[in-house]
Write a protein that holds these residues in place. Structure first.
Motif, PDB file in Angstrom:
ATOM      1  N   ALA A  41       7.567   5.954   5.136  1.00 32.77           N
ATOM      2  CA  ALA A  41       8.335   6.795   6.048  1.00 32.77           C
ATOM      3  C   ALA A  41       7.812   8.225   5.944  1.00 32.77           C
ATOM      4  N   LYS A  42       8.254   9.064   6.862  1.00 33.25           N
ATOM      5  CA  LYS A  42       7.735  10.433   6.945  1.00 33.25           C
ATOM      6  C   LYS A  42       8.830  11.434   6.618  1.00 33.25           C
ATOM      7  N   SER A  43       8.580  12.288   5.633  1.00 33.03           N
ATOM      8  CA  SER A  43       9.480  13.396   5.305  1.00 33.03           C
ATOM      9  C   SER A  43       8.885  14.688   5.856  1.00 33.03           C
ATOM     10  N   ASP A  44       9.559  15.820   5.598  1.00 32.02           N
ATOM     11  CA  ASP A  44       9.010  17.108   6.016  1.00 32.02           C
ATOM     12  C   ASP A  44       7.700  17.414   5.296  1.00 32.02           C
ATOM     13  N   ASP A  45       7.472  16.763   4.145  1.00 32.12           N
ATOM     14  CA  ASP A  45       6.251  16.998   3.368  1.00 32.12           C
ATOM     15  C   ASP A  45       5.098  16.104   3.802  1.00 32.12           C
ATOM     16  N   GLY A  46       5.403  15.048   4.529  1.00 30.80           N
ATOM     17  CA  GLY A  46       4.378  14.086   4.912  1.00 30.80           C
ATOM     18  C   GLY A  46       4.827  12.671   4.605  1.00 30.80           C
ATOM     19  N   ALA A  47       3.875  11.768   4.491  1.00 26.46           N
ATOM     20  CA  ALA A  47       4.195  10.354   4.283  1.00 26.46           C
ATOM     21  C   ALA A  47       4.752  10.121   2.884  1.00 26.46           C
ATOM     22  N   CYS A  48       5.690   9.185   2.798  1.00 21.93           N
ATOM     23  CA  CYS A  48       6.306   8.805   1.527  1.00 21.93           C
ATOM     24  C   CYS A  48       6.311   7.286   1.425  1.00 21.93           C
ATOM     25  N   MET A  49       6.391   6.791   0.189  1.00 25.49           N
ATOM     26  CA  MET A  49       6.410   5.357  -0.043  1.00 25.49           C
ATOM     27  C   MET A  49       7.549   5.009  -0.994  1.00 25.49           C
ATOM     28  N   PHE A  50       8.335   3.995  -0.625  1.00 30.13           N
ATOM     29  CA  PHE A  50       9.522   3.622  -1.385  1.00 30.13           C
ATOM     30  C   PHE A  50       9.474   2.139  -1.742  1.00 30.13           C
ATOM     31  N   LEU A  51      10.058   1.821  -2.898  1.00 32.90           N
ATOM     32  CA  LEU A  51      10.255   0.428  -3.300  1.00 32.90           C
ATOM     33  C   LEU A  51      11.718   0.079  -3.071  1.00 32.90           C
ATOM     34  N   VAL A  52      11.958  -0.936  -2.258  1.00 34.11           N
ATOM     35  CA  VAL A  52      13.304  -1.234  -1.771  1.00 34.11           C
ATOM     36  C   VAL A  52      13.675  -2.671  -2.114  1.00 34.11           C
ATOM     37  N   ASP A  53      14.864  -2.854  -2.652  1.00 37.02           N
ATOM     38  CA  ASP A  53      15.386  -4.198  -2.903  1.00 37.02           C
ATOM     39  C   ASP A  53      15.708  -4.881  -1.584  1.00 37.02           C
ATOM     40  N   LEU A  54      15.309  -6.134  -1.455  1.00 38.12           N
ATOM     41  CA  LEU A  54      15.614  -6.940  -0.280  1.00 38.12           C
ATOM     42  C   LEU A  54      16.338  -8.210  -0.707  1.00 38.12           C
ATOM     43  N   PRO A  55      17.217  -8.720   0.164  1.00 37.91           N
ATOM     44  CA  PRO A  55      17.602  -8.163   1.465  1.00 37.91           C
ATOM     45  C   PRO A  55      18.539  -6.981   1.308  1.00 37.91           C
ATOM     46  N   ASP A  56      18.597  -6.154   2.346  1.00 41.11           N
ATOM     47  CA  ASP A  56      19.495  -5.008   2.393  1.00 41.11           C
ATOM     48  C   ASP A  56      20.096  -4.967   3.798  1.00 41.11           C
ATOM     49  N   PRO A  77      -2.020   5.971  11.076  1.00 42.18           N
ATOM     50  CA  PRO A  77      -0.757   6.188  10.358  1.00 42.18           C
ATOM     51  C   PRO A  77      -0.153   7.570  10.587  1.00 42.18           C
ATOM     52  N   MET A  78      -0.936   8.499  11.133  1.00 38.32           N
ATOM     53  CA  MET A  78      -0.397   9.823  11.423  1.00 38.32           C
ATOM     54  C   MET A  78       0.657   9.777  12.525  1.00 38.32           C
ATOM     55  N   MET A  79       0.749   8.668  13.249  1.00 39.88           N
ATOM     56  CA  MET A  79       1.727   8.522  14.321  1.00 39.88           C
ATOM     57  C   MET A  79       3.075   7.996  13.811  1.00 39.88           C
ATOM     58  N   MET A  80       3.248   7.922  12.518  1.00 40.26           N
ATOM     59  CA  MET A  80       4.454   7.327  11.955  1.00 40.26           C
ATOM     60  C   MET A  80       5.720   7.991  12.477  1.00 40.26           C
ATOM     61  N   GLN A  81       6.656   7.143  12.939  1.00 44.66           N
ATOM     62  CA  GLN A  81       7.924   7.626  13.483  1.00 44.66           C
ATOM     63  C   GLN A  81       9.095   7.408  12.529  1.00 44.66           C
ATOM     64  N   THR A  82       8.966   6.498  11.602  1.00 42.03           N
ATOM     65  CA  THR A  82      10.046   6.246  10.646  1.00 42.03           C
ATOM     66  C   THR A  82      10.235   7.466   9.756  1.00 42.03           C
ATOM     67  N   THR A  83      11.468   7.926   9.632  1.00 42.60           N
ATOM     68  CA  THR A  83      11.742   9.167   8.911  1.00 42.60           C
ATOM     69  C   THR A  83      12.516   8.896   7.621  1.00 42.60           C
ATOM     70  N   CYS A  84      12.391   9.837   6.690  1.00 41.50           N
ATOM     71  CA  CYS A  84      13.200   9.808   5.471  1.00 41.50           C
ATOM     72  C   CYS A  84      13.675  11.223   5.167  1.00 41.50           C
TER      73      CYS A  84
END
Length: 396
Positions: free
Chosen positions: A183-198, A147-154
């Motif tokens: 997703a990855k912020s400047d602080d590290g990995a983050c986790m979000f709860l997202v309404d679907l569909p979007d 997971p350290m290879m995460m490319q998705t950003t926030c």
């Protein structure tokens, strides 16, 4: 054949729930295994909802979460989820299938009361499916087992986070009402709860894969400027890996529970076939080459069960249990692969047809050896632990 650990700490409530789940899966859900709505991308939502309605009526919908929100212990959950797996459709019908079961566990442990009401409650009621957006495409250099290879950003923009990236092997994304996005912020990995569909989350395609038990299949996803309110971040920026581990260690174990149930059923079918089928003047089971395979199945099934209960017991102490869940995932997935393979072999040509669930169980277990971390990744993780422990002992 019933496989329930003789353990004085297994509660009567868990065994009572497990018995009801087993009866429901065998009598009500197993007949659905021939339903044409059982597709190569998993059971359709229409089929899943029909089965869930019957589970609700029978009082076995989301049976591991009790009235008032209390959760069975991991040990108790094992007794229940093993029985749910007696049909590949059982976990879907009882609302204990991946990824929903693991996502419900995570939200129950870590979400705020507001987020629980908004997302967890409808999932427990069987009214909403979910998806866990972590894995990324290899051709993008994205995160898989590392997971350290995460490319998705926030990035923060006012009181919203803006997320961009791609994800893959996202189980159940098509038709889900909740996405748990990493997703990855400047602080590290983050986790979000997202309404679907979007509209910012686009399903590029649903892949054709070897397994077919989970609604929605496995999708490749594009995320383009997804805006998520800051209040829908789980915890704080940079804490995403912690929450991932809260989810993943128990989720590996519950995968083992469900697929143990499936292999118990496959072995029942193979054993019945071997006792009825005559060859060279006697039942197949009387030929050592066949009888010994079924005997080896009993050994592997019992060892898998014991590993599951051992790991569940450790998780119930409050320990994160990363090493223990890795050991269990490896041992159980490899043992169940041997069981499923022998079931196919015992049944010969019949074993590779879809006349029984044996063929599907073989496919599902082959996929199980990869998802939630391939065997080799877990062994590598355990080898690193051996090295750390050795250094610590020798530096003391």
């Amino acid at each position: 054949m019933s496989f329930t650990l003789d353990n004085t700490r297994m509660t009567d409530r868990a065994l009572e729930i497990a018995d009801r789940v087993e009866n429901f899966v065998r009598e009500t859900i197993a007949p659905y295994e021939k339903d044409p709505r059982k597709t190569s991308h998993g059971p359709t939502d229409a089929l899943a909802n029909e089965m869930k309605a019957k589970a609700r009526e029978a009082g076995v919908l989301t049976p591991h979460i009790l009235e008032g929100g209390d959760h069975l212990t991991h040990l108790e959950t094992a007794a229940v989820l093993i029985r749910s797996g007696l049909s590949p459709l059982g976990p879907v019908a009882c609302n204990v299938a991946a990824p929903d079961e693991g996502n419900m566990y995570l939200l129950g442990k870590e979400a705020s009361p507001e987020l629980k009401e908004r997302f967890l409650d409808p999932m427990v009621r069987g009214e909403m499916r979910s998806a866990f957006f972590m894995t990324e495409p290899a051709d993008d250099g994205g995160a898989g087992s590392d997971p350290m290879m995460m490319q998705t950003t926030c990035k923060m923009d006012g009181n919203h986070w803006v997320i961009n990236g791609r994800k893959t092997y996202i189980t159940g994304a098509e038709g889900a009402g909740l996405g748990i996005v990493m997703a990855k912020s400047d602080d590290g990995a983050c986790m979000f709860l997202v309404d679907l569909p979007d509209p910012a989350i686009r399903i590029e395609r649903v892949m054709d894969t070897i397994d077919s038990s989970m609604p929605g299949g496995h999708a490749v996803i594009s995320i383009d400027n997804l805006r998520v309110p800051a209040s829908q971040m789980l915890g704080q920026s940079g804490e995403g890996f912690h929450y991932a581990q809260v989810r993943l260690s128990p989720a590996r174990l519950t995968h083992c529970m469900r697929w143990l149930g499936a292999c118990i059923r496959a072995n029942e079918i193979a054993s019945d076939y071997a006792n009825r089928r005559m060859a060279f003047g006697k039942p197949l089971v009387d030929h050592e080459g066949v009888g010994f395979m079924l005997a080896e199945n009993l050994i592997d099934l019992k060892q898998a069960e014991l590993m599951i209960y051992w790991c569940a017991d450790i998780l119930d102490t409050g320990v994160l249990g990363t090493a223990e869940s890795s050991m269990t995932k490896v041992a159980v997935s490899e043992a169940l692969m041997r069981v499923a393979d022998r079931c196919v072999q015992v049944m010969g040509g019949q074993g590779v047809t879809q006349d029984t669930i044996v063929e599907q169980v073989f496919r599902e277990i082959r996929a199980f050896r990869i998802y939630d971390g391939p065997t080799e990744v877990h062994k590598w993780s355990l080898a690193k632990k051996i090295k750390r422990d050795w250094r610590k002992a020798n530096e003391a």
